[in-house]
Design a protein around this motif. Structure first.
Motif, short mmCIF file in Angstrom:
data_model
loop_
_atom_site.label_atom_id
_atom_site.label_comp_id
_atom_site.label_asym_id
_atom_site.label_seq_id
_atom_site.Cartn_x
_atom_site.Cartn_y
_atom_site.Cartn_z
N VAL A 177 0.84 -1.20 0.00
CA VAL A 177 0.00 0.00 0.00
C VAL A 177 0.87 1.24 0.00
O VAL A 177 0.58 2.23 -0.68
N ALA A 178 1.96 1.20 0.76
CA ALA A 178 2.88 2.34 0.77
C ALA A 178 3.53 2.55 -0.60
O ALA A 178 3.82 3.68 -0.99
N GLN A 179 3.72 1.45 -1.36
CA GLN A 179 4.35 1.55 -2.68
C GLN A 179 3.31 1.63 -3.80
O GLN A 179 3.68 1.66 -4.98
N ASN A 180 2.02 1.62 -3.47
CA ASN A 180 0.94 1.71 -4.46
C ASN A 180 1.05 0.61 -5.51
O ASN A 180 0.85 0.83 -6.71
N ASN A 181 1.37 -0.61 -5.06
CA ASN A 181 1.51 -1.74 -5.97
C ASN A 181 0.19 -2.48 -6.05
O ASN A 181 -0.11 -3.36 -5.24
N LEU A 182 -0.63 -2.12 -7.02
CA LEU A 182 -1.97 -2.68 -7.15
C LEU A 182 -1.93 -4.17 -7.45
O LEU A 182 -2.76 -4.94 -6.96
N VAL A 183 -0.97 -4.61 -8.25
CA VAL A 183 -0.92 -6.01 -8.67
C VAL A 183 -0.73 -6.94 -7.48
O VAL A 183 -1.47 -7.91 -7.29
N LEU A 184 0.26 -6.64 -6.64
CA LEU A 184 0.52 -7.52 -5.50
C LEU A 184 -0.59 -7.45 -4.47
O LEU A 184 -0.86 -8.43 -3.77
N LEU A 185 -1.26 -6.32 -4.35
CA LEU A 185 -2.40 -6.24 -3.44
C LEU A 185 -3.52 -7.17 -3.90
O LEU A 185 -4.18 -7.83 -3.09
N ILE A 186 -3.75 -7.23 -5.23
CA ILE A 186 -4.75 -8.18 -5.75
C ILE A 186 -4.34 -9.61 -5.45
O ILE A 186 -5.16 -10.43 -5.01
N TYR A 187 -3.07 -9.93 -5.64
CA TYR A 187 -2.60 -11.30 -5.39
C TYR A 187 -2.76 -11.67 -3.91
O TYR A 187 -3.14 -12.80 -3.58
N LEU A 188 -2.48 -10.74 -3.02
CA LEU A 188 -2.62 -11.03 -1.58
C LEU A 188 -4.08 -11.23 -1.19
O LEU A 188 -4.39 -12.08 -0.35
N MET A 189 -4.99 -10.47 -1.78
CA MET A 189 -6.41 -10.66 -1.48
C MET A 189 -6.91 -11.99 -2.01
O MET A 189 -7.77 -12.64 -1.41
N ARG A 190 -6.37 -12.45 -3.13
CA ARG A 190 -6.74 -13.77 -3.64
C ARG A 190 -6.24 -14.86 -2.69
O ARG A 190 -6.90 -15.89 -2.52
N LEU A 191 -5.10 -14.62 -2.07
CA LEU A 191 -4.60 -15.58 -1.07
C LEU A 191 -5.55 -15.65 0.12
O LEU A 191 -5.87 -16.74 0.62
N VAL A 192 -6.03 -14.50 0.58
CA VAL A 192 -6.98 -14.48 1.70
C VAL A 192 -8.26 -15.21 1.31
O VAL A 192 -8.83 -15.97 2.11
N LYS A 193 -8.73 -15.01 0.09
CA LYS A 193 -9.94 -15.68 -0.37
C LYS A 193 -9.77 -17.20 -0.34
O LYS A 193 -10.68 -17.93 0.08
N SER A 194 -8.61 -17.70 -0.75
CA SER A 194 -8.38 -19.14 -0.73
C SER A 194 -8.38 -19.68 0.69
O SER A 194 -8.91 -20.76 0.95
N LEU A 195 -7.79 -18.94 1.63
CA LEU A 195 -7.80 -19.40 3.02
C LEU A 195 -9.22 -19.42 3.58
O LEU A 195 -9.60 -20.33 4.33
N LEU A 196 -10.03 -18.42 3.23
CA LEU A 196 -11.42 -18.41 3.71
C LEU A 196 -12.24 -19.54 3.11
O LEU A 196 -13.17 -20.04 3.75
N ASP A 197 -11.92 -19.96 1.89
CA ASP A 197 -12.68 -21.01 1.23
C ASP A 197 -12.28 -22.41 1.70
O ASP A 197 -12.95 -23.38 1.35
N ASN A 198 -11.19 -22.52 2.46
CA ASN A 198 -10.76 -23.84 2.93
C ASN A 198 -11.66 -24.26 4.09
O ASN A 198 -11.65 -23.64 5.17
N PRO A 199 -12.45 -25.33 3.93
CA PRO A 199 -13.39 -25.70 5.00
C PRO A 199 -12.73 -26.31 6.22
O PRO A 199 -13.36 -26.44 7.27
N THR A 200 -11.45 -26.69 6.13
CA THR A 200 -10.78 -27.32 7.26
C THR A 200 -10.05 -26.32 8.15
O THR A 200 -9.50 -26.71 9.18
N LEU A 201 -10.04 -25.04 7.77
CA LEU A 201 -9.31 -24.02 8.54
C LEU A 201 -10.31 -23.15 9.31
O LEU A 201 -11.38 -22.81 8.80
#
Length: 484
Positions: A177-201
């Motif tokens: 966010v400090a570097q205004n890197n939109l691409v990596l912010l999207i990738y990190l949010m996709r990682l969060v989405k995958s963790l939320l979709d894991n039914p065993t976590l």
């Protein structure tokens, strides 16, 4: 003689019977119980004063007295060494302790839950898995990223590495966010989405790191180097859907996750000096929480937001102009449905403008169109029924009554050749996108996102996207170490 020499232990306390015997021997026989109890205590104390200088006393605890004798006298004394003040004054003073600071995680505020801090990896296999997954999630290869996200959303053995992944997301968002890197912010949010979709976590213990990271991607003033052209609005919308999913999965009467999230959105929305990008993030976040939230928190703000959008559109800042257009589109997406349910016809453009400002006329048009569409769908279809003679005429298809109003009757096809039937028309079945990740629409298959946030076709031998931060910056703790 042996019996006489034996020592007999007696209690060091006089009894009430002893006091009564002594008083009766002295001719006093009318003592009450209160006087006897006082005489027991006082007599025991006086007896010890007489006996202890002669016979000493015993105790099971440590007694700090020392014995000394000389000149025919035996005394007990307490050792009290002399203190050299010069030694104390000239000695080096200890370091001043730091002030006590407390940082209470979000979950610990509601109940006594100790946050789990990331520690060293139990096995080298987990360390290797963590390295491969994190590099694939933020790397330039879309196929590797899709495989990594698929593993995160289905693997049942990731619980021990959740502290690492939550810290990776939190630190990654803070730096990018400090570097205004939109691409990596999207990738990190996709990682969060995958963790939320894991039914065993079960991520409740790590929400104190994940929720602030996602909220930052929603309400931050700037997320990309070119906010007037880059599509950072999709990231804000996607983050809002993640927060809504977290509220649905983990909100309870003890942690009040949705209440806290709503307060954060409202705080950002009520800052009139904040950028319209922040207002957009707050409104899209509230809209994802349901129509009742839109009714209570967004509709009363429409007049104020309409004035802010008009001011931005009349200004010279292209960033604010673009934000005003996107905010207007967002409001026209979520508000008409709620207004349709809460306001009764007829819809007056003048009344809408009076209640909601400049955007009121457009809202009135949208609501009127929705009412017309609904009324059209409710009209019954007109059916033509043939006469009896036409029904009984050979070779003429009989009319059928549709089961659903508005649907035309089925056409009966009579085969021209006995024993043969015409093949039914082939209906195409919609296919599910194969691209991995929850926001495949933002990052289509076969395209690569450059550092500027623009999409381009990959060419042979094209250089990969360099990471703006090293892995050591995202995860400052070395593998195998402890993060305290």
């Amino acid at each position: 003689m042996e019996d006489d020499d034996e020592k007999v232990e007696v209690e060091g306390q006089l009894t009430a019977e002893t006091i009564k015997l002594i008083s009766e021997s002295m001719g006093i026989s009318n003592l009450n119980d209160e006087v006897i109890n006082l005489l027991v205590d006082d007599g025991t104390y006086r007896l010890k004063q007489l006996a202890q200088p002669l016979y000493g006393f015993s105790s099971k605890d440590f007694i700090p007295f020392r014995f000394a004798s000389g000149g025919g006298r035996e005394i007990y004394y307490y050792k009290d060494p002399e203190i050299d003040l010069n030694e104390i004054v000239t000695s080096q003073l200890p370091r001043i302790p730091v002030d006590i600071t407390l940082k209470v995680p979000m979950q610990a505020q509601a109940k006594d839950v100790k946050p789990v801090l990331p520690t060293g990896f139990p096995t080298s296999e987990q360390q290797l898995y963590y390295k491969e997954i994190t590099e694939a999630c933020v790397g330039s290869c879309e196929s590797r990223r899709a495989e990594a996200l698929q593993s995160l959303s289905t693997d049942p053995g990731l619980y021990q590495m959740l502290p690492r992944f939550s810290t990776f997301v939190s630190e990654g968002v803070r730096v990018n966010v400090a570097q205004n890197n939109l691409v990596l912010l999207i990738y990190l949010m996709r990682l969060v989405k995958s963790l939320l979709d894991n039914p065993t976590l079960y991520l409740e213990r790590y929400l104190h790191e994940l929720i602030p990271a996602v909220m930052t991607c929603i309400v931050s003033k700037q997320l990309s180097p070119k906010p007037d052209t880059d599509n950072h609005w999709a990231l804000r919308d996607f983050g809002s859907r993640l927060i809504a999913q977290i509220c649905r999965s983990f909100n309870s009467t003890t942690n009040n996750v949705q209440t806290r999230v709503t307060k954060t959105y409202c705080k950002a929305l009520h800052q009139e000096k904040a950028s319209l990008s922040t207002h957009y993030g707050a409104i899209t976040g509230l809209s994802e929480l349901g129509q009742e939230v839109v009714k209570v928190l967004i509709l009363p703000r429409l007049k104020i937001e309409s004035a802010l959008m008009k001011q931005a559109q009349e200004g010279v800042d292209p960033v604010e102009k673009n934000a005003a257009e996107n905010l207007k589109t967002l409001l026209l997406k979520h508000c008409p449905g709620v207004l349709l349910r809460t306001r009764h016809p007829p819809d007056s453009p003048e009344q809408y403008e009076k209640d909601f400002g400049a955007i009121g006329q457009v809202l009135c048009t949208k609501v009127a169109q929705m009412r017309q569409t609904i009324s059209t769908m409710k009209k019954p279809a007109t059916l033509k029924v043939g006469t009896v003679s036409s029904v009984l005429t050979p070779g003429v298809a009989s009319p059928t009554t549709p089961t659903t109003p508005g649907i035309s009757p089925v056409k009966v096809v009579t085969p021209t050749t006995p024993g043969t039937f015409a093949a039914p028309p082939k209906i195409s079945t919609p296919t599910t996108p194969t691209t991995g990740g929850p926001i495949a629409g933002l990052l289509p298959t076969g395209q690569v996102v450059s550092n500027t946030g623009q999409l381009r076709r990959p060419s042979t031998g094209a250089p990969s996207i360099p990471l703006p931060i090293a892995m050591s910056q995202i995860n400052p703790t070395p593998p195998g170490g402890s993060n305290t």
